[in-house]
Design an enzyme around this catalytic site. Structure first.
Site, PDB file in Angstrom:
ATOM      1  N   ASP A 262      54.300  21.355  27.877  1.00 43.39           N
ATOM      2  CA  ASP A 262      53.639  20.181  28.447  1.00 43.39           C
ATOM      3  C   ASP A 262      53.583  19.055  27.420  1.00 43.39           C
ATOM      4  O   ASP A 262      53.780  17.885  27.747  1.00 43.39           O
ATOM      5  CB  ASP A 262      52.204  20.521  28.871  1.00 43.39           C
ATOM      6  CG  ASP A 262      52.192  21.371  30.129  1.00 43.39           C
ATOM      7  OD1 ASP A 262      53.297  21.626  30.672  1.00 43.39           O
ATOM      8  OD2 ASP A 262      51.103  21.790  30.540  1.00 43.39           O
ATOM      9  N   ALA A 263      53.335  19.428  26.157  1.00 46.90           N
ATOM     10  CA  ALA A 263      53.208  18.409  25.113  1.00 46.90           C
ATOM     11  C   ALA A 263      54.544  17.688  24.910  1.00 46.90           C
ATOM     12  O   ALA A 263      54.590  16.464  24.782  1.00 46.90           O
ATOM     13  CB  ALA A 263      52.746  19.054  23.812  1.00 46.90           C
TER      14      ALA A 263
ATOM     15  N   ASP B 297      55.039  15.320  27.806  1.00 44.31           N
ATOM     16  CA  ASP B 297      54.225  14.116  27.651  1.00 44.31           C
ATOM     17  C   ASP B 297      54.828  13.180  26.608  1.00 44.31           C
ATOM     18  O   ASP B 297      54.803  11.959  26.765  1.00 44.31           O
ATOM     19  CB  ASP B 297      52.788  14.479  27.244  1.00 44.31           C
ATOM     20  CG  ASP B 297      52.047  15.160  28.394  1.00 44.31           C
ATOM     21  OD1 ASP B 297      52.525  15.045  29.545  1.00 44.31           O
ATOM     22  OD2 ASP B 297      51.017  15.807  28.138  1.00 44.31           O
TER      23      ASP B 297
ATOM     24  N   GLU C 264      38.724  48.028  55.196  1.00 42.99           N
ATOM     25  CA  GLU C 264      40.070  48.035  54.600  1.00 42.99           C
ATOM     26  C   GLU C 264      40.043  47.240  53.306  1.00 42.99           C
ATOM     27  O   GLU C 264      39.165  46.388  53.122  1.00 42.99           O
ATOM     28  CB  GLU C 264      41.061  47.395  55.583  1.00 42.99           C
ATOM     29  CG  GLU C 264      40.837  45.900  55.737  1.00 42.99           C
ATOM     30  CD  GLU C 264      41.398  45.321  57.030  1.00 42.99           C
ATOM     31  OE1 GLU C 264      40.973  45.752  58.112  1.00 42.99           O
ATOM     32  OE2 GLU C 264      42.254  44.426  56.913  1.00 42.99           O
TER      33      GLU C 264
ATOM     34  N   LYS D 241      40.558  44.453  50.526  1.00 37.91           N
ATOM     35  CA  LYS D 241      40.798  43.008  50.527  1.00 37.91           C
ATOM     36  C   LYS D 241      41.881  42.753  49.487  1.00 37.91           C
ATOM     37  O   LYS D 241      41.664  42.947  48.286  1.00 37.91           O
ATOM     38  CB  LYS D 241      39.519  42.258  50.170  1.00 37.91           C
ATOM     39  CG  LYS D 241      39.694  40.752  50.201  1.00 37.91           C
ATOM     40  CD  LYS D 241      38.354  40.065  50.070  1.00 37.91           C
ATOM     41  CE  LYS D 241      38.438  38.576  50.298  1.00 37.91           C
ATOM     42  NZ  LYS D 241      39.294  37.864  49.374  1.00 37.91           N
TER      43      LYS D 241
ATOM     44  N   ASP E 262      44.350  40.932  47.027  1.00 34.95           N
ATOM     45  CA  ASP E 262      44.237  39.715  46.231  1.00 34.95           C
ATOM     46  C   ASP E 262      45.594  39.027  46.148  1.00 34.95           C
ATOM     47  O   ASP E 262      46.322  39.158  45.173  1.00 34.95           O
ATOM     48  CB  ASP E 262      43.713  40.066  44.835  1.00 34.95           C
ATOM     49  CG  ASP E 262      43.173  38.848  44.115  1.00 34.95           C
ATOM     50  OD1 ASP E 262      43.118  37.772  44.745  1.00 34.95           O
ATOM     51  OD2 ASP E 262      42.805  38.973  42.939  1.00 34.95           O
TER      52      ASP E 262
ATOM     53  N   TYR F 245      47.142  42.103  58.680  1.00 27.36           N
ATOM     54  CA  TYR F 245      45.782  42.561  58.979  1.00 27.36           C
ATOM     55  C   TYR F 245      45.079  41.758  60.066  1.00 27.36           C
ATOM     56  O   TYR F 245      43.929  42.020  60.391  1.00 27.36           O
ATOM     57  CB  TYR F 245      44.915  42.577  57.715  1.00 27.36           C
ATOM     58  CG  TYR F 245      44.914  41.278  56.920  1.00 27.36           C
ATOM     59  CD1 TYR F 245      44.423  40.100  57.469  1.00 27.36           C
ATOM     60  CD2 TYR F 245      45.413  41.233  55.616  1.00 27.36           C
ATOM     61  CE1 TYR F 245      44.424  38.917  56.759  1.00 27.36           C
ATOM     62  CE2 TYR F 245      45.417  40.051  54.892  1.00 27.36           C
ATOM     63  CZ  TYR F 245      44.925  38.895  55.475  1.00 27.36           C
ATOM     64  OH  TYR F 245      44.940  37.730  54.769  1.00 27.36           O
TER      65      TYR F 245
ATOM     66  N   LYS G 227      32.721  42.259  48.036  1.00 21.91           N
ATOM     67  CA  LYS G 227      33.486  42.098  46.795  1.00 21.91           C
ATOM     68  C   LYS G 227      33.129  43.178  45.775  1.00 21.91           C
ATOM     69  O   LYS G 227      31.994  43.641  45.717  1.00 21.91           O
ATOM     70  CB  LYS G 227      33.203  40.719  46.181  1.00 21.91           C
ATOM     71  CG  LYS G 227      33.483  39.539  47.097  1.00 21.91           C
ATOM     72  CD  LYS G 227      34.936  39.377  47.477  1.00 21.91           C
ATOM     73  CE  LYS G 227      35.749  38.719  46.400  1.00 21.91           C
ATOM     74  NZ  LYS G 227      35.554  37.280  46.293  1.00 21.91           N
TER      75      LYS G 227
ATOM     76  N   CYS H 152      20.448  10.359  30.435  1.00 24.39           N
ATOM     77  CA  CYS H 152      21.828  10.627  30.854  1.00 24.39           C
ATOM     78  C   CYS H 152      22.768  10.347  29.690  1.00 24.39           C
ATOM     79  O   CYS H 152      22.753   9.241  29.128  1.00 24.39           O
ATOM     80  CB  CYS H 152      22.167   9.745  32.041  1.00 24.39           C
ATOM     81  SG  CYS H 152      23.900   9.814  32.463  1.00 24.39           S
TER      82      CYS H 152
ATOM     83  N   CYS I 151      25.068   7.096  30.683  1.00 22.98           N
ATOM     84  CA  CYS I 151      24.629   5.714  30.870  1.00 22.98           C
ATOM     85  C   CYS I 151      23.287   5.437  30.219  1.00 22.98           C
ATOM     86  O   CYS I 151      22.808   4.303  30.239  1.00 22.98           O
ATOM     87  CB  CYS I 151      24.562   5.355  32.355  1.00 22.98           C
ATOM     88  SG  CYS I 151      23.194   6.123  33.234  1.00 22.98           S
TER      89      CYS I 151
ATOM     90  N   CYS J 224      20.388  12.120  36.630  1.00 26.45           N
ATOM     91  CA  CYS J 224      20.413  10.773  36.085  1.00 26.45           C
ATOM     92  C   CYS J 224      19.899   9.825  37.159  1.00 26.45           C
ATOM     93  O   CYS J 224      20.281   9.920  38.326  1.00 26.45           O
ATOM     94  CB  CYS J 224      21.858  10.432  35.711  1.00 26.45           C
ATOM     95  SG  CYS J 224      22.171   8.684  35.547  1.00 26.45           S
TER      96      CYS J 224
ATOM     97  N   CYS K 121      25.536   4.143  36.766  1.00 27.63           N
ATOM     98  CA  CYS K 121      26.002   5.199  35.860  1.00 27.63           C
ATOM     99  C   CYS K 121      27.494   5.383  36.094  1.00 27.63           C
ATOM    100  O   CYS K 121      27.920   5.764  37.182  1.00 27.63           O
ATOM    101  CB  CYS K 121      25.256   6.500  36.136  1.00 27.63           C
ATOM    102  SG  CYS K 121      25.917   7.882  35.182  1.00 27.63           S
TER     103      CYS K 121
HETATM  104  S1  IVH Z   1      40.769  39.055  57.532  1.00 25.56           S
HETATM  105  C1  IVH Z   1      39.469  35.792  60.455  1.00 25.56           C
HETATM  106  N1  IVH Z   1      41.509  41.045  56.004  1.00 25.56           N
HETATM  107  O1  IVH Z   1      40.803  37.055  52.102  1.00 25.56           O
HETATM  108  C2  IVH Z   1      39.551  36.707  59.292  1.00 25.56           C
HETATM  109  N2  IVH Z   1      41.495  38.864  55.061  1.00 25.56           N
HETATM  110  O2  IVH Z   1      38.446  35.537  51.403  1.00 25.56           O
HETATM  111  C3  IVH Z   1      40.823  36.644  58.597  1.00 25.56           C
HETATM  112  N3  IVH Z   1      42.282  38.776  52.749  1.00 25.56           N
HETATM  113  O3  IVH Z   1      41.728  34.151  53.820  1.00 25.56           O
HETATM  114  C4  IVH Z   1      40.862  37.350  57.316  1.00 25.56           C
HETATM  115  N4  IVH Z   1      42.702  40.915  52.528  1.00 25.56           N
HETATM  116  O4  IVH Z   1      43.601  35.593  52.772  1.00 25.56           O
HETATM  117  C5  IVH Z   1      41.294  39.727  56.083  1.00 25.56           C
HETATM  118  N5  IVH Z   1      42.211  42.873  54.772  1.00 25.56           N
HETATM  119  C6  IVH Z   1      41.993  41.588  54.861  1.00 25.56           C
HETATM  120  C7  IVH Z   1      42.226  40.715  53.773  1.00 25.56           C
HETATM  121  C8  IVH Z   1      41.959  39.357  53.907  1.00 25.56           C
HETATM  122  C9  IVH Z   1      42.733  39.733  51.933  1.00 25.56           C
HETATM  123  C10 IVH Z   1      42.142  37.363  52.362  1.00 25.56           C
HETATM  124  C11 IVH Z   1      42.610  36.359  53.384  1.00 25.56           C
HETATM  125  C12 IVH Z   1      41.392  35.486  53.639  1.00 25.56           C
HETATM  126  C13 IVH Z   1      40.605  35.694  52.394  1.00 25.56           C
HETATM  127  C14 IVH Z   1      39.141  35.381  52.584  1.00 25.56           C
END
Ligand code: IVH
Length: 706
Positions: free
Chosen positions: A43-44, A47, A124, A126, A128, A234, A322, A427, A430, A445, A451
């Protein structure tokens, strides 16, 4: 090569050659970075090239090239993906962090539906990664789109076709089928990709999620082909026929259509079962071979899902539980104060860089002065009362995508000379007094628009992506224009007089450093494009405290057009009376938000600034939800008495989803009263006023199938 020669020593001929070389080099760097996701220079260094180009142009203005890199403001945004409007909005999920939040979720679902018995939920992992919506028409994949802002995403069809898990054609699928799921990269593929990238001197990725996003959201499909992405289905969007009666059936159907679905999806009977499966998934987390950050619970019965419906951005029938955040220890090097657009003084911890969950963290929020002092805003001890001092060893954590936070302090490592942090009472931007009102955790502030930090942050918010989203006018340009003596932008209305003021100026924008004929023209055009803009965006852009994007949308939908809304805000100024009640009755608007909104419109200076802005705009009315085909769109409804087939909350949410306004009291403006047994004074008043009145069954017939 003249790259080492100081600009002052270049001859005109050398300068011309040098400008040509720089244009080429900068263009190549842009392509490597934006198209191939594999920067070839730092990046440097980039720039430095741009700065040298600029310096030569300043010295030899007549040699400036037609394709000068300095005119390419926001060029990387111009060429990009086309936009796709989702037929059905792509929602996100509300979060649960503790078991108690899951209990509350289950209770709220049952309360809403009026069901006392145990409800079945699916649980199920979630994933990532990043969500993707695949649209099939007559069995053929026609579009693939990212989530974007939920309403509009990026068209990544060409790239999605390169993912092995995504079928191009389906046998026996509904005519219209939108399959939604997560694109992700396995740990093994991620490691291998980073090794390959490092060998080629290309960009390496911080974590599998970024690698997946970088591989899908780039413009050359051949690169996606090279990157081993995977996909779990899903969920779904538009359908020409249902996939099943339950979530489990629908997922099984997607599997039979050849999609990968997560093998850890299980049907759970009530809370204990859900939490048991959560722990089982958590135990397997480290050995799954791909990143997950929690467990998603969904009401299994699709009829119940439909009845529960959606809040503004999340379904009522699902929640993400989570996993606890990842932690790391590091040294706190300094505490800085940032002043936000509402004047809030926010302390920021500057940290010795440390890796937390695959991401290098060097800043973290410290929330407010109480948090630093070791107490909650209600005065109770947090961290056993330990305060946070510069020089301390602190524990940092990240939960999902949110800003890192400081959780704990190691007193055994506190330097002897560390002193308690003194929170400023003026602040830092300002010099105005910074005061803390009773009941407010935050010191603010009092400088208002005098400000510079507040004014500038407000402007940055105004032009941000979810607000006015003006191409070529981002945070950097706002800072420049704010400080500009000749052509200043100090409030939103100034943006819309910029071109007119520019034509009256001798120091025209096009002749300035970093600008040219094309970039100035592009900016004015981009501004013109936003003179006509949606109601919700305008309201959100004003940056009124507590009025976020979702709230702005709800309010816009409720009032329909700007004039009606503005008049209603004036009438609600006493914070009581019918106009106030109407505002408070909007699902999702509480006292704090309503007060902040009404107060903003009642304050002379703020109102005048809003009026100056609005004079330049054509504000489009809010789209009425499902207005077409809904018999109650735009009508004002009152529910009274006992409802027997659904709870009051459900009735209200259903009516609002069909575009109706639901009010708590009957007046001349009421269009329809739905009265259950035991309806008293409201039914009487409706009769007196001659307002149409129906019972619950008639109401249900009226909205059936909508
Ligand atoms: S259901 C209307 N199921 O998590 C509900 N989402 O934080 C639709 N995600 O935008 C989402 N695993 O991108 C669902 N087993 C799972 C998921 C999941 C990952 C993501 C999805 C959502 C985000 C929300």
């Amino acid at each position: 090569m003249n790259s080492e020669k100081p600009v002052e020593e270049l001859s005109a001929a050398e300068a011309e050659a040098e400008l040509a070389r720089l244009a080429e080099e900068i263009a190549a760097a842009n392509t490597a970075y934006h198209t191939h996701d594999a920067p070839e220079i730092t990046d440097a260094a980039y720039d430095a090239l741009k700065a040298r180009n600029q310096a030569i142009e300043t010295r030899f203005p007549h040699l400036k090239r037609a394709d000068s890199p300095s005119d390419q403001v926001g060029a990387e945004l111009a060429e990009g993906f086309s936009k796709v409007r989702h037929a059905v909005r792509m929602m996100s999920l509300a979060n649960a962090f503790e078991d108690a939040d899951v209990t509350e979720f289950d209770e709220s679902v049952r309360r809403y539906l009026g069901i006392e018995n145990t409800i079945a939920y699916t649980a199920e992992p979630k994933i990532d990664g990043l969500s993707l919506s695949l649209r099939y028409e007559n069995g053929q994949l026609v579009t693939a789109a990212t989530r974007g802002d939920g309403e509009t995403g990026e068209n990544v069809t060409a790239n999605a076709r390169e993912i092995d898990d995504i079928p191009h054609r389906l046998e026996g699928a509904p005519d219209i089928l939108e399959v939604r799921g997560e694109v992700y990269m396995s740990h093994a593929d991620f490691e291998a990709l980073n090794t390959r990238q490092a060998e080629r001197g290309g960009k390496t990725f911080a974590n599998p999620r970024n690698a997946a996003a970088g591989s899908l959201r780039q413009l050359d499909a051949a690169i996606t082909r090279d990157r081993p992405l995977k996909f779990f289905a899903y969920s779904w969007g538009e359908l020409s026929e249902p996939l099943g009666e339950t979530q489990m059936e629908a997922i099984a159907r997607l599997k039979s259509l050849s999609f990968d679905v997560n093998p850890l999806t299980e049907l759970c009977s009530g809370l204990d079962d859900m939490l048991r499966h959560y722990r089982a998934i958590e135990e397997q987390r480290a050995t799954l071979g791909y990143d997950i950050d929690g467990v998603v619970y969904k009401v299994n019965d699709l009829t119940l899902q439909r009845r529960l419906g959606f809040r503004s951005t999340t379904p009522r029938w699902a929640i993400a539980h989570k996993f606890p955040a990842e932690l790391a220890w590091t040294r706190l090097e300094a505490i800085d104060i940032q002043v936000g657009r509402t004047g809030a003084l926010s302390p920021v911890a500057r940290l010795h860089p440390v890796t937390v969950g695959g991401v290098v963290v060097s800043n973290a929020t410290l929330h407010n002065e109480d948090y630093i002092a070791g107490r909650s805003s209600s005065g109770e001890q947090i961290r056993d009362g330990k305060d946070i001092r510069v020089g301390d060893w602190v524990q940092v954590y990240r939960a999902g995508d949110v800003i890192p936070k400081v959780a704990d302090v190691d007193l055994s490592k506190r330097p002897e000379d560390a002193r308690p942090y003194e929170f400023p009472t003026v602040c830092p931007e300002c010099g105005s007094e910074a005061i803390r009102e009773e009941g407010d955790a935050v010191r603010r502030c009092t400088g208002g628009m005098i400000c510079p930090a507040q004014a500038m942050e407000k402007l940055k918010h105004f032009v941000s992506r979810k607000a006015f989203d003006i191409e070529g006018l981002g945070a950097k340009q706002i800072e420049m224009f704010y400080a500009d003596e000749v052509l200043p932008i100090r409030e939103p209305a100034d943006i819309f007089t910029l071109e007119e003021r520019d034509t009256r100026n001798l120091a025209r924008l096009k002749n300035r450093d970093g600008w040219g004929e094309t970039s100035a023209r592009n900016l004015f055009n981009a501004i013109d494009e936003r003179r006509s803009i949606g109601f919700a965006r305008v309201l959100f852009a004003l940056g009124i405290r507590h009025v976020g994007e979702a709230a702005a949308r709800l309010i816009a939908q409720h009032y329909g057009d700007w004039e009606t809304f503005e008049q209603a805000m004036e009438k609600a100024a006493p914070l009581e009376g019918p106009a106030w009640d109407e505002l408070m009755n909007i699902d999702g608007v509480g006292t704090v938000m309503a007060t902040s909104l009404v107060t903003a419109f009642a304050q002379e200076a703020e109102r005048a600034s809003i009026d100056r802005l609005v004079a330049h705009l054509e504000i489009e009315p809010a789209e009425q939800v499902q207005a077409a085909g809904s018999p109650v769109a735009g009508k004002t409804l009152v529910f009274t008495g006992t409802l027997e087939k659904m709870t009051r909350a459900e009735a209200k949410a259903r009516a609002e989803a069909l575009g109706a306004k639901v009010s708590g009291s009957v007046s001349k403006k009421t269009d329809l009263v739905i009265a259950g047994p035991g309806a008293g004074s409201k039914a009487k008043k409706a009769e007196e006023l001659g307002v149409e009145m129906i019972d619950e069954d008639t109401w249900l017939e009226m909205i059936e199938g909508l």
